[in-house]
Design a protein around this motif. Structure first.
Motif, PDB file in Angstrom:
ATOM      1  N   GLY A 106       0.715  -1.114   0.097  1.00 44.38           N
ATOM      2  CA  GLY A 106      -0.024  -0.130   0.106  1.00 44.38           C
ATOM      3  C   GLY A 106       0.766   1.174   0.175  1.00 44.38           C
ATOM      4  N   ILE A 107       1.960   1.132  -0.247  1.00 39.51           N
ATOM      5  CA  ILE A 107       3.075   2.246  -0.412  1.00 39.51           C
ATOM      6  C   ILE A 107       3.146   2.794  -1.916  1.00 39.51           C
ATOM      7  N   LEU A 108       2.529   3.990  -2.224  1.00 40.73           N
ATOM      8  CA  LEU A 108       2.709   4.214  -3.636  1.00 40.73           C
ATOM      9  C   LEU A 108       3.373   5.643  -3.777  1.00 40.73           C
ATOM     10  N   PRO A 109       4.127   5.689  -4.879  1.00 36.77           N
ATOM     11  CA  PRO A 109       4.760   6.791  -5.142  1.00 36.77           C
ATOM     12  C   PRO A 109       3.654   8.052  -5.790  1.00 36.77           C
ATOM     13  N   PHE A 110       4.062   9.456  -5.501  1.00 38.02           N
ATOM     14  CA  PHE A 110       3.377  10.533  -5.638  1.00 38.02           C
ATOM     15  C   PHE A 110       3.691  11.168  -7.031  1.00 38.02           C
ATOM     16  N   THR A 118      17.691   9.261 -15.577  1.00 41.56           N
ATOM     17  CA  THR A 118      17.138   8.019 -14.768  1.00 41.56           C
ATOM     18  C   THR A 118      15.693   7.893 -14.763  1.00 41.56           C
ATOM     19  N   MET A 119      15.139   6.613 -14.549  1.00 43.05           N
ATOM     20  CA  MET A 119      13.621   6.554 -14.397  1.00 43.05           C
ATOM     21  C   MET A 119      13.654   6.395 -12.857  1.00 43.05           C
ATOM     22  N   SER A 120      12.596   7.141 -12.251  1.00 44.11           N
ATOM     23  CA  SER A 120      12.555   7.422 -10.972  1.00 44.11           C
ATOM     24  C   SER A 120      10.868   7.470 -10.415  1.00 44.11           C
ATOM     25  N   VAL A 121      10.794   6.945  -9.601  1.00 38.61           N
ATOM     26  CA  VAL A 121       9.569   7.158  -8.606  1.00 38.61           C
ATOM     27  C   VAL A 121       9.817   7.758  -7.250  1.00 38.61           C
ATOM     28  N   TYR A 122       8.868   8.652  -6.827  1.00 39.33           N
ATOM     29  CA  TYR A 122       8.997   9.398  -5.637  1.00 39.33           C
ATOM     30  C   TYR A 122       7.949   9.261  -4.515  1.00 39.33           C
ATOM     31  N   TYR A 123       8.590   8.868  -3.570  1.00 41.41           N
ATOM     32  CA  TYR A 123       7.818   8.672  -2.248  1.00 41.41           C
ATOM     33  C   TYR A 123       7.599   9.878  -1.445  1.00 41.41           C
ATOM     34  N   GLN A 124       6.734   9.645   0.075  1.00 41.37           N
ATOM     35  CA  GLN A 124       7.153  10.331   0.971  1.00 41.37           C
ATOM     36  C   GLN A 124       7.196   9.533   2.202  1.00 41.37           C
ATOM     37  N   ASP A 125       8.307   9.954   3.132  1.00 39.75           N
ATOM     38  CA  ASP A 125       8.147   9.244   4.378  1.00 39.75           C
ATOM     39  C   ASP A 125       7.296   9.797   5.337  1.00 39.75           C
ATOM     40  N   PRO A 126       6.988   9.306   6.297  1.00 40.02           N
ATOM     41  CA  PRO A 126       6.106   9.737   7.424  1.00 40.02           C
ATOM     42  C   PRO A 126       6.001  11.041   7.899  1.00 40.02           C
ATOM     43  N   ASP A 127       7.096  11.781   7.773  1.00 46.44           N
ATOM     44  CA  ASP A 127       7.218  13.266   8.088  1.00 46.44           C
ATOM     45  C   ASP A 127       6.774  14.231   6.531  1.00 46.44           C
TER      46      ASP A 127
END
Length: 205
Positions: A106-110, A118-127
């Motif tokens: 259930g952890i998806l990139p925004f 590069t090919m890149s996916v960006y996530y957010q940590d809890p903060d």
């Protein structure tokens, strides 16, 4: 003729290597657990008010400080500062497999971008800090360094091409290799239905 220029400036003759990034946080234990799950950073030391994490030969790559008196930021997504830290996989398969592993939790990139380099996916940590997980499109830093320095294509569009990561999963399942998937991504074949209107960090709190 394009007026885009590369404004790289002079640098130290002997340059130090980037070693680590340190964050302050009010969610110390949650941050340690998230980074261990997302990018394999485990704590070399994890105390009540600080932690130092590594996932390679260094004593630490990410540190978290949680002293008394901290306050959560206001309007973090539109404030200056660090937008994201980045972690790189050696191969496309490792990178895509990690996307699938996190997706299944259930952890998806925004954000999802092929920058050319590069090919890149960006996530957010809890903060709410950005975390980029990438794979080099050239498989060779010298080649990608040369491309980012000299390619008009990058100078005119450094953000790159949007992609739907699920379309990449499908393309690999159909037998396409990394080079072909990258080529088709740059050609716009894997564009997502909904393209973000900006690259700001989403406001989580």
């Amino acid at each position: 003729m394009s007026t885009v220029t590369n404004r790289a400036t002079s640098r130290p003759i002997v340059a130090p290597k980037l070693h680590h990034t340190t964050f302050t946080t009010l969610r110390l234990d949650e941050m340690v657990a998230w980074y261990e799950n997302a990018v394999g950073l485990y704590p070399a030391f994890h105390g009540d008010q600080a932690a130092w994490l590594t996932n390679d030969e260094a004593n630490h790559r990410i540190a978290f400080l949680s002293p008394p008196g901290l306050k959560h930021p206001v309007d973090k997504s539109h404030s200056t500062g660090v937008h994201h830290t980045a972690f790189e996989y050696n191969t496309f398969d490792q990178w895509l497999d990690n996307y699938i592993r996190l997706r299944d939790q259930g952890i998806l990139p925004f954000l999802w971008l092929d920058h050319g380099i590069t090919m890149s996916v960006y996530y957010q940590d809890p903060d709410g800090n950005g975390v980029e997980i990438q794979v080099d499109c050239f498989g060779n830093w010298e080649d990608s360094k040369q491309w980012i320095s000299s390619a008009l294509e990058f100078a005119e569009n450094p953000i790159g091409s949007w992609f739907d990561p699920e379309k990449l999963v499908q393309a690999r399942a159909e037998g396409l290799d990394f080079a072909e998937i990258h080529r088709r991504t740059r050609a716009g074949e894997y564009t997502p239905e909904n393209i973000p209107t900006d690259i700001f960090l989403p406001e989580l709190y």
